[in-house]
Write an enzyme that holds these catalytic residues in place. Structure first.
Site, PDB file in Angstrom:
ATOM      1  N   ASP A  15      32.503 113.226 -62.296  1.00 50.54           N
ATOM      2  CA  ASP A  15      32.190 112.803 -63.658  1.00 50.54           C
ATOM      3  C   ASP A  15      33.168 111.703 -64.060  1.00 50.54           C
ATOM      4  O   ASP A  15      34.364 111.811 -63.785  1.00 50.54           O
ATOM      5  CB  ASP A  15      32.298 114.002 -64.609  1.00 50.54           C
ATOM      6  N   ILE A  16      32.673 110.650 -64.722  1.00 47.69           N
ATOM      7  CA  ILE A  16      33.566 109.560 -65.118  1.00 47.69           C
ATOM      8  C   ILE A  16      34.423 109.917 -66.331  1.00 47.69           C
ATOM      9  O   ILE A  16      35.412 109.242 -66.595  1.00 47.69           O
ATOM     10  CB  ILE A  16      32.811 108.230 -65.368  1.00 47.69           C
ATOM     11  N   ASN A  74      23.047 121.002 -69.312  1.00 44.00           N
ATOM     12  CA  ASN A  74      22.653 120.615 -70.666  1.00 44.00           C
ATOM     13  C   ASN A  74      21.197 120.166 -70.606  1.00 44.00           C
ATOM     14  O   ASN A  74      20.818 119.403 -69.709  1.00 44.00           O
ATOM     15  CB  ASN A  74      23.532 119.471 -71.177  1.00 44.00           C
ATOM     16  N   GLY A  94      22.791 118.795 -75.653  1.00 49.12           N
ATOM     17  CA  GLY A  94      23.908 117.960 -75.232  1.00 49.12           C
ATOM     18  C   GLY A  94      23.635 117.087 -74.024  1.00 49.12           C
ATOM     19  O   GLY A  94      24.548 116.478 -73.476  1.00 49.12           O
ATOM     20  N   GLN A  95      22.377 116.981 -73.598  1.00 54.84           N
ATOM     21  CA  GLN A  95      22.055 116.146 -72.436  1.00 54.84           C
ATOM     22  C   GLN A  95      22.111 114.678 -72.833  1.00 54.84           C
ATOM     23  O   GLN A  95      21.421 114.250 -73.754  1.00 54.84           O
ATOM     24  CB  GLN A  95      20.667 116.498 -71.898  1.00 54.84           C
ATOM     25  N   HIS A 101      20.962 117.458 -64.124  1.00 56.74           N
ATOM     26  CA  HIS A 101      22.251 117.486 -63.447  1.00 56.74           C
ATOM     27  C   HIS A 101      23.015 118.746 -63.808  1.00 56.74           C
ATOM     28  O   HIS A 101      22.907 119.264 -64.915  1.00 56.74           O
ATOM     29  CB  HIS A 101      23.083 116.236 -63.749  1.00 56.74           C
ATOM     30  N   LEU A 102      23.751 119.243 -62.823  1.00 58.91           N
ATOM     31  CA  LEU A 102      24.620 120.402 -63.006  1.00 58.91           C
ATOM     32  C   LEU A 102      26.053 119.901 -63.102  1.00 58.91           C
ATOM     33  O   LEU A 102      26.505 119.152 -62.234  1.00 58.91           O
ATOM     34  CB  LEU A 102      24.539 121.351 -61.809  1.00 58.91           C
ATOM     35  N   HIS A 103      26.747 120.284 -64.166  1.00 58.13           N
ATOM     36  CA  HIS A 103      28.180 120.025 -64.261  1.00 58.13           C
ATOM     37  C   HIS A 103      28.876 121.191 -63.577  1.00 58.13           C
ATOM     38  O   HIS A 103      28.600 122.355 -63.891  1.00 58.13           O
ATOM     39  CB  HIS A 103      28.651 120.014 -65.723  1.00 58.13           C
TER      40      HIS A 103
END
Length: 118
Positions: free
Chosen positions: A32-33, A92, A98-99, A105-107
């Site tokens: 993640d950036i 999300n 919160g997407q 995508h999975l955090h």
């Protein structure tokens, strides 16, 4: 299968640079950036699926593979082993969920606490 205007599709194709964690024929994982934890990476299907709300029964094997792969990658990226260690897997979904990027995508977030919840 790909959306040429999707940020994550372009990352998975190598058109936009990322710090790759993992790649196979169906899954791409990258850091993640804006990490919210000492370990924070995203796992995406290479197939464009806008959100968890758009998943169909045919996507179940892919999602299962992603969830089964998450623990291995979390440990490789520096999360401590269960039960004292651990990580979170967050999906999300939609604007109210919160997407921010509309590609499923999975955090995967973990590492020594304290770190911000989110």
């Amino acid at each position: 299968m790909h959306d040429p205007n999707c940020l994550f599709c372009r990352i998975a194709k190598g058109e936009i640079p990322s710090r790759k964690v993992y790649e196979d024929e169906e899954v791409f994982a990258f850091h993640d950036i804006h990490p919210g934890a000492p370990v924070h990476f995203l796992m995406i299907p290479k197939k464009h699926v806008a959100s968890l709300a758009q998943v169909s029964a045919e996507d179940a094997p892919l999602l299962g593979r992603m969830l089964a792969l998450a623990p291995k990658l979390a440990l490789e990226q520096g999360c401590n082993p269960y039960p004292e260690g651990g990580y979170r897997v967050v999906v999300n979904t939609g604007t109210e969920g919160g997407q921010e990027v509309h590609h499923l995508h999975l955090h995967v977030m973990g590492g020594p606490r304290p770190w911000l919840k989110g």
